[in-house]
Every structure is written in C-alpha cells, then in structure tokens.
Motif scaffolding. Structure first.
Motif, short mmCIF file in Angstrom:
data_model
loop_
_atom_site.label_atom_id
_atom_site.label_comp_id
_atom_site.label_asym_id
_atom_site.label_seq_id
_atom_site.Cartn_x
_atom_site.Cartn_y
_atom_site.Cartn_z
N ARG A 130 17.43 -29.75 23.06
CA ARG A 130 18.88 -29.97 22.99
C ARG A 130 19.19 -31.13 22.06
NH1 ARG A 130 20.84 -29.45 29.24
NH2 ARG A 130 22.73 -28.50 28.50
N SER A 131 20.19 -30.96 21.25
CA SER A 131 20.59 -32.03 20.35
C SER A 131 21.81 -32.78 20.88
CB SER A 131 20.88 -31.46 18.96
OG SER A 131 21.92 -30.49 19.05
N ASP A 132 22.35 -32.34 22.03
CA ASP A 132 23.55 -32.99 22.57
C ASP A 132 23.22 -34.21 23.42
OD1 ASP A 132 22.53 -31.84 24.87
OD2 ASP A 132 24.24 -30.51 25.22
N GLY A 133 21.94 -34.56 23.52
CA GLY A 133 21.54 -35.75 24.26
C GLY A 133 21.47 -35.57 25.76
N ARG A 134 21.81 -34.38 26.26
CA ARG A 134 21.77 -34.15 27.70
C ARG A 134 20.33 -33.96 28.15
NH1 ARG A 134 26.41 -29.94 29.05
NH2 ARG A 134 24.69 -29.22 30.30
N MET A 135 20.05 -34.54 29.29
CA MET A 135 18.70 -34.50 29.83
C MET A 135 18.71 -33.75 31.15
SD MET A 135 17.06 -36.31 27.57
CE MET A 135 15.59 -37.05 28.22
N THR A 136 17.55 -33.24 31.53
CA THR A 136 17.37 -32.62 32.83
C THR A 136 16.48 -33.54 33.64
OG1 THR A 136 17.59 -30.41 31.92
CG2 THR A 136 16.51 -30.58 34.05
N SER A 137 16.93 -33.86 34.87
CA SER A 137 16.20 -34.78 35.76
C SER A 137 15.34 -33.99 36.73
CB SER A 137 17.20 -35.62 36.56
OG SER A 137 18.01 -36.36 35.70
N PHE A 138 14.12 -34.45 36.93
CA PHE A 138 13.19 -33.80 37.84
C PHE A 138 12.64 -34.80 38.85
CE2 PHE A 138 12.96 -31.11 34.12
CZ PHE A 138 13.00 -29.85 34.67
N ALA A 139 12.51 -34.33 40.08
CA ALA A 139 11.72 -35.02 41.10
C ALA A 139 10.41 -34.25 41.17
CB ALA A 139 12.43 -34.99 42.45
N VAL A 142 -5.06 -29.74 40.60
CA VAL A 142 -3.90 -30.37 41.21
C VAL A 142 -2.75 -29.37 41.25
CG1 VAL A 142 -4.53 -32.71 40.52
CG2 VAL A 142 -3.05 -31.36 39.04
N LEU A 143 -1.88 -29.56 42.22
CA LEU A 143 -0.65 -28.79 42.35
C LEU A 143 0.49 -29.68 41.89
CD1 LEU A 143 0.99 -26.35 43.44
CD2 LEU A 143 1.06 -27.57 45.63
N VAL A 144 1.31 -29.17 40.99
CA VAL A 144 2.45 -29.92 40.49
C VAL A 144 3.71 -29.17 40.90
CG1 VAL A 144 3.65 -30.76 38.43
CG2 VAL A 144 1.14 -30.75 38.50
N LEU A 145 4.57 -29.86 41.65
CA LEU A 145 5.87 -29.30 42.04
C LEU A 145 6.95 -30.14 41.36
CD1 LEU A 145 5.20 -28.90 45.86
CD2 LEU A 145 5.08 -27.13 44.11
N ALA A 146 7.83 -29.48 40.65
CA ALA A 146 8.92 -30.18 39.97
C ALA A 146 10.23 -29.50 40.36
CB ALA A 146 8.73 -30.13 38.46
N GLU A 147 11.19 -30.30 40.80
CA GLU A 147 12.48 -29.78 41.22
C GLU A 147 13.58 -30.37 40.35
OE1 GLU A 147 15.30 -29.51 45.19
OE2 GLU A 147 13.45 -30.65 45.27
N ASP A 148 14.40 -29.51 39.80
CA ASP A 148 15.52 -29.94 38.96
C ASP A 148 16.54 -30.67 39.83
OD1 ASP A 148 17.72 -30.21 37.29
OD2 ASP A 148 17.79 -28.11 36.70
N GLN A 149 16.78 -31.92 39.53
CA GLN A 149 17.71 -32.76 40.29
C GLN A 149 18.98 -33.06 39.50
OE1 GLN A 149 17.10 -34.20 43.53
NE2 GLN A 149 15.66 -32.50 43.44
N THR A 150 19.16 -32.41 38.37
CA THR A 150 20.26 -32.73 37.46
C THR A 150 21.62 -32.61 38.12
OG1 THR A 150 18.89 -31.92 35.64
CG2 THR A 150 21.23 -32.23 35.19
N GLU A 151 21.87 -31.51 38.78
CA GLU A 151 23.19 -31.30 39.38
C GLU A 151 23.47 -32.32 40.47
OE1 GLU A 151 26.91 -29.86 39.61
OE2 GLU A 151 25.42 -29.30 38.12
N SER A 152 22.50 -32.58 41.33
CA SER A 152 22.74 -33.55 42.41
C SER A 152 22.94 -34.95 41.85
CB SER A 152 21.60 -33.53 43.43
OG SER A 152 20.38 -33.89 42.83
N ARG A 153 22.28 -35.28 40.76
CA ARG A 153 22.49 -36.59 40.12
C ARG A 153 23.89 -36.68 39.52
NH1 ARG A 153 16.94 -38.28 38.15
NH2 ARG A 153 15.90 -38.29 40.16
N ARG A 154 24.36 -35.59 38.93
CA ARG A 154 25.72 -35.59 38.37
C ARG A 154 26.76 -35.77 39.47
NH1 ARG A 154 24.49 -30.69 34.47
NH2 ARG A 154 23.54 -31.85 32.78
N VAL A 155 26.58 -35.06 40.57
CA VAL A 155 27.51 -35.18 41.71
C VAL A 155 27.49 -36.61 42.24
CG1 VAL A 155 27.90 -34.46 44.10
CG2 VAL A 155 27.42 -32.75 42.34
N GLU A 156 26.31 -37.19 42.36
CA GLU A 156 26.17 -38.56 42.84
C GLU A 156 26.89 -39.54 41.91
OE1 GLU A 156 22.51 -41.63 43.07
OE2 GLU A 156 22.16 -39.68 44.00
N GLU A 157 26.75 -39.35 40.63
CA GLU A 157 27.41 -40.22 39.65
C GLU A 157 28.93 -40.09 39.74
OE1 GLU A 157 28.01 -43.09 36.94
OE2 GLU A 157 26.11 -42.57 37.87
#
Length: 101
Positions: free
Chosen positions: A49-58, A74-89
């Motif tokens: 993305r060139s708009d500077g928007r990032m996706t947040s992961f836990a 190893v097992l890697v679990l990644a959960e998109d937290q972007t929407e919940s971070r936006r709501v929190e902000e």
C-alpha cells in the motif's frame, strides 16, 4: 514452512515458504532456540500500500513437539487487530474531546 493460510499470504506475512515480516521471523527464531512461547504485536504494510495505512497484528509463537533447536517446528498465530485498534483510537479521541468540552 509446512502450511500457511490464504490470509497469511494475502497480508504478505508469508511468501512461498518464507515468513516475510522480520518481527515475526525473529520471534519464530527465538522460540526455536529456547522453546519458550512468545507473544508480540507488530504492523505491516499490506500489499505494498502506498497510502501509508498499516495492518496491526497480535501474534503468538509456540513450539510444536519437544524439539528445541534450529530444526524445531513452531506454530505461528497472527490475528488482525486493525479494526479493534481503530475503534479504540476513536473512543480515546472522543473521550478526550468530551473532557475538553
């Protein structure tokens, strides 16, 4: 890399058989080395993305089986937290605005 979800590939976390996010790769290496479960958070630019928007992961990285060392799985679990971070902000911004009014 034994398996990766379509979402992991779409987010750019995995390409082919490689982890692409350096923070995620570092966690996986630490878990392989000492067998300790690790958790973290990081952001990536999705799909170039060139708009500077990032996706947040836990993320949570855990050893599979009893093998500790460079060959351990190893097992890697990644959960998109972007929407919940936006709501929190938005909530934080709203509460600050309300407090100053």
């Amino acid at each position: 890399m034994l398996r990766a979800s379509d979402a992991a590939r779409a987010y750019g976390l995995v390409n082919g058989e490689r982890l692409m996010a350096s923070e995620l790769l570092a966690l996986a290496r630490q878990v392989r080395r000492d067998g300790e479960i690790r958790e973290g958070e990081f952001e990536v630019s999705v799909g170039g993305r060139s708009d500077g928007r990032m996706t947040s992961f836990a993320v949570r990285v855990a050893p599979l089986g009893g093998d500790v060392g460079c060959e351990g799985l190893v097992l890697v679990l990644a959960e998109d937290q972007t929407e919940s971070r936006r709501v929190e902000e938005v909530r934080r911004t709203s509460s600050r605005t309300s407090a100053t009014s």
